[in-house]
Design an enzyme around this catalytic site. Structure first.
Site, PDB file in Angstrom:
ATOM      1  N   MET A  65       0.398  -1.085  -0.290  1.00  0.00           N
ATOM      2  CA  MET A  65      -0.418  -0.221  -0.129  1.00  0.00           C
ATOM      3  C   MET A  65       0.825   0.952  -0.380  1.00  0.00           C
ATOM      4  O   MET A  65      -0.115   2.205   0.082  1.00  0.00           O
ATOM      5  CB  MET A  65      -0.997  -0.396   1.170  1.00  0.00           C
ATOM      6  CG  MET A  65      -1.792  -1.271   1.233  1.00  0.00           C
ATOM      7  SD  MET A  65      -3.316  -1.016   1.940  1.00  0.00           S
ATOM      8  CE  MET A  65      -2.737  -0.638   3.911  1.00  0.00           C
ATOM      9  N   GLY A  66       2.123   1.144  -0.181  1.00  0.00           N
ATOM     10  CA  GLY A  66       3.440   1.902  -0.543  1.00  0.00           C
ATOM     11  C   GLY A  66       3.645   2.878   0.827  1.00  0.00           C
ATOM     12  O   GLY A  66       3.250   1.715   1.531  1.00  0.00           O
ATOM     13  N   HIS A  89       9.320   1.321   3.034  1.00  0.00           N
ATOM     14  CA  HIS A  89      10.173   1.027   4.185  1.00  0.00           C
ATOM     15  C   HIS A  89      10.969   0.069   3.535  1.00  0.00           C
ATOM     16  O   HIS A  89      10.769  -0.630   3.273  1.00  0.00           O
ATOM     17  CB  HIS A  89       9.567   1.035   5.900  1.00  0.00           C
ATOM     18  CG  HIS A  89       8.881   0.505   5.977  1.00  0.00           C
ATOM     19  ND1 HIS A  89       9.142  -0.828   6.184  1.00  0.00           N
ATOM     20  CD2 HIS A  89       7.143   0.738   6.631  1.00  0.00           C
ATOM     21  CE1 HIS A  89       7.588  -1.884   6.075  1.00  0.00           C
ATOM     22  NE2 HIS A  89       6.849  -1.037   6.590  1.00  0.00           N
ATOM     23  N   HIS A  92       9.426  -3.650   3.251  1.00  0.00           N
ATOM     24  CA  HIS A  92       8.793  -3.912   1.878  1.00  0.00           C
ATOM     25  C   HIS A  92       9.706  -4.190   1.034  1.00  0.00           C
ATOM     26  O   HIS A  92       9.621  -5.121  -0.076  1.00  0.00           O
ATOM     27  CB  HIS A  92       7.909  -2.720   1.186  1.00  0.00           C
ATOM     28  CG  HIS A  92       6.582  -2.189   2.088  1.00  0.00           C
ATOM     29  ND1 HIS A  92       7.015  -0.615   2.827  1.00  0.00           N
ATOM     30  CD2 HIS A  92       5.182  -2.560   2.062  1.00  0.00           C
ATOM     31  CE1 HIS A  92       5.321  -0.711   3.421  1.00  0.00           C
ATOM     32  NE2 HIS A  92       5.059  -1.829   2.927  1.00  0.00           N
ATOM     33  N   GLN A 147      -3.337 -12.587   7.372  1.00  0.00           N
ATOM     34  CA  GLN A 147      -2.981 -12.286   6.289  1.00  0.00           C
ATOM     35  C   GLN A 147      -2.713 -13.308   5.426  1.00  0.00           C
ATOM     36  O   GLN A 147      -3.358 -13.355   4.553  1.00  0.00           O
ATOM     37  CB  GLN A 147      -2.582 -10.527   5.943  1.00  0.00           C
ATOM     38  CG  GLN A 147      -2.619  -9.824   4.077  1.00  0.00           C
ATOM     39  CD  GLN A 147      -1.918  -9.341   4.132  1.00  0.00           C
ATOM     40  OE1 GLN A 147      -2.370  -7.755   4.476  1.00  0.00           O
ATOM     41  NE2 GLN A 147      -0.499  -8.864   4.084  1.00  0.00           N
ATOM     42  N   SER A 202       6.801  -0.658   9.708  1.00  0.00           N
ATOM     43  CA  SER A 202       5.399  -0.480   9.778  1.00  0.00           C
ATOM     44  C   SER A 202       5.170   1.179   9.297  1.00  0.00           C
ATOM     45  O   SER A 202       5.384   2.149   9.433  1.00  0.00           O
ATOM     46  CB  SER A 202       4.154  -0.249  10.280  1.00  0.00           C
ATOM     47  OG  SER A 202       2.986  -0.064  10.471  1.00  0.00           O
ATOM     48  N   SER A 203       3.940   1.277   7.664  1.00  0.00           N
ATOM     49  CA  SER A 203       4.020   2.493   7.229  1.00  0.00           C
ATOM     50  C   SER A 203       3.437   3.070   8.030  1.00  0.00           C
ATOM     51  O   SER A 203       3.332   5.133   8.326  1.00  0.00           O
ATOM     52  CB  SER A 203       3.092   2.429   6.030  1.00  0.00           C
ATOM     53  OG  SER A 203       3.331   1.672   5.180  1.00  0.00           O
TER      54      SER A 203
HETATM   55  P1  AMP Z   1       1.607  -3.303   3.385  1.00  0.00           P
HETATM   56  O1  AMP Z   1       1.787  -2.222   2.385  1.00  0.00           O
HETATM   57  O2  AMP Z   1       1.097  -2.416   5.069  1.00  0.00           O
HETATM   58  O3  AMP Z   1       0.209  -3.771   3.010  1.00  0.00           O
HETATM   59  O4  AMP Z   1       2.611  -4.362   2.730  1.00  0.00           O
HETATM   60  C1  AMP Z   1       2.278  -4.608   2.204  1.00  0.00           C
HETATM   61  C2  AMP Z   1       3.670  -6.468   2.093  1.00  0.00           C
HETATM   62  O5  AMP Z   1       4.705  -5.793   2.916  1.00  0.00           O
HETATM   63  C3  AMP Z   1       2.380  -7.086   3.301  1.00  0.00           C
HETATM   64  O6  AMP Z   1       3.288  -8.597   2.849  1.00  0.00           O
HETATM   65  C4  AMP Z   1       3.167  -7.114   4.153  1.00  0.00           C
HETATM   66  O7  AMP Z   1       3.289  -8.187   5.210  1.00  0.00           O
HETATM   67  C5  AMP Z   1       4.738  -6.165   4.585  1.00  0.00           C
HETATM   68  N1  AMP Z   1       5.646  -5.839   5.831  1.00  0.00           N
HETATM   69  C6  AMP Z   1       5.085  -5.046   6.227  1.00  0.00           C
HETATM   70  N2  AMP Z   1       5.955  -4.349   6.925  1.00  0.00           N
HETATM   71  C7  AMP Z   1       6.877  -5.358   7.224  1.00  0.00           C
HETATM   72  C8  AMP Z   1       7.845  -5.588   7.576  1.00  0.00           C
HETATM   73  N3  AMP Z   1       8.623  -4.881   9.004  1.00  0.00           N
HETATM   74  N4  AMP Z   1       9.059  -6.696   7.744  1.00  0.00           N
HETATM   75  C9  AMP Z   1       8.625  -7.303   6.803  1.00  0.00           C
HETATM   76  N5  AMP Z   1       7.193  -7.030   5.489  1.00  0.00           N
HETATM   77  C10 AMP Z   1       7.096  -6.252   6.111  1.00  0.00           C
END
Ligand code: AMP
Length: 284
Positions: free
Chosen positions: A30-31, A34, A37, A155, A187-188
């Site tokens: 979702m952008g 960090h 990602h 998820q 986390s974003s």
């Molecule tokens: P999101 O943008 O938050 O929807 O995350 C996109 C993908 O990145 C998802 O598969 C998350 O589980 C993964 N992700 C988010 N935070 C982390 C993290 N700290 N370490 C590894 N993967 C992550």
């Protein structure tokens, strides 16, 4: 890096990549990217020839409109990070492109127990919306490998089921959670924490780690989960939604047959809802 905004254009590109015999890896996001990602992109580079990342803040998975409105948008920095990571393709669709006929028709699959507890209970509709968009994205990108973070443990369990139930030829690879130096899961949403909340946020990983240590010493998982929840509840500034210790494959209570245990928690800190989890092998 190629950037596609339209489904028909990325589909054409994927077809030509596949014709050339290339293996495709896909990391949906979702952008507000960090290092966590980017670790998915890196894993994709190791496992495939072409790495596709998508950035799409999916409206149907936000049960809280304010959370959707406040979701950070850092698209120029995101593109720079993906370029630096040698990501091959970015899919950047609009809401209209993904939902030309409105938001109806979430996936018809009933994921049962794994989708009804924890995040499913506290964010009603979230997993339906998530599965809806992931299914759409998988049909567009048709990757050999799908990269998802352990950070969103429930998820990835649900998407694993989605792939199985839809008989898709995609292998889901769960990548480890990347953490800040003090242990806070990246986390974003962390950018929305003010200084005191950021300091306090590390408590989640500390309490999870402590739970795993006590499990190693044969603590009762059910009682331990209640104790850890209380610890969070009694910490001023932390408003926990849940703390659970469950079988990592089924999200059912831990039994003598359990091979892997997962401790999961969610809490609101400084107005920001954070989630985290840790997994432990109990066969050794
Ligand atoms: P999101 O943008 O938050 O929807 O995350 C996109 C993908 O990145 C998802 O598969 C998350 O589980 C993964 N992700 C988010 N935070 C982390 C993290 N700290 N370490 C590894 N993967 C992550």
């Amino acid at each position: 890096m190629l950037i596609f905004k339209h489904i028909k254009d990325i589909e054409k590109h994927i077809i030509s990549c596949k014709k050339a015999g290339y293996k495709i890896a896909f990391a949906p996001t979702m952008g507000a990217l960090h290092t966590g990602h980017i670790s998915l992109v890196d894993e994709g580079k190791r496992r495939a020839d072409v790495v596709v990342c998508s950035i799409f803040v999916n409206p149907t998975q936000f049960n809280d409109k304010a959370d959707f409105d406040k979701y950070p948008n850092t698209i120029s920095a995101d593109i720079e990070m993906l370029n630096d990571a040698a990501c091959d393709v970015l899919f950047l669709p609009s809401v209209k492109e993904m939902y030309p006929d409105g938001f109806g028709n979430p996936t018809s699959i009933d994921f049962g127990h794994v989708a009804n507890i924890l995040e499913g209970e506290h964010r009603p509709g979230h997993f339906d919306g998530m599965a809806q968009v992931v299914e759409k994205l998988l049909r567009i990108v048709t990757p050999h490998v799908l990269l998802m973070g352990q950070k969103d443990y429930q998820q990835q369990l649900i998407v694993r089921q989605l792939i199985k139930r839809r008989k898709m030829a995609t292998e889901l690879v769960m990548c480890p959670t990347l953490r800040e130096k003090d242990g806070l899961a990246m986390s974003s949403r962390n950018v929305r924490l003010d200084a005191p909340a950021r300091k306090l946020a590390v408590t989640l990983s500390k309490v999870l780690k402590d739970a795993l240590n006590r499990l190693k010493k044969k603590a009762n998982p059910g009682i331990l989960a209640i104790e850890q929840f209380k610890k969070l509840q009694e910490t001023p500034g932390i408003d926990p939604d849940y703390f659970a210790i469950l079988d990592a494959d089924t999200l059912m209570p831990v039994t003598a047959n359990t091979k892997k245990v997962v401790a999961l928690t969610a809490a609101v800190i400084g107005g920001v809802r954070l989630i985290d989890n840790m997994v432990m092998d109990v066969t050794r």
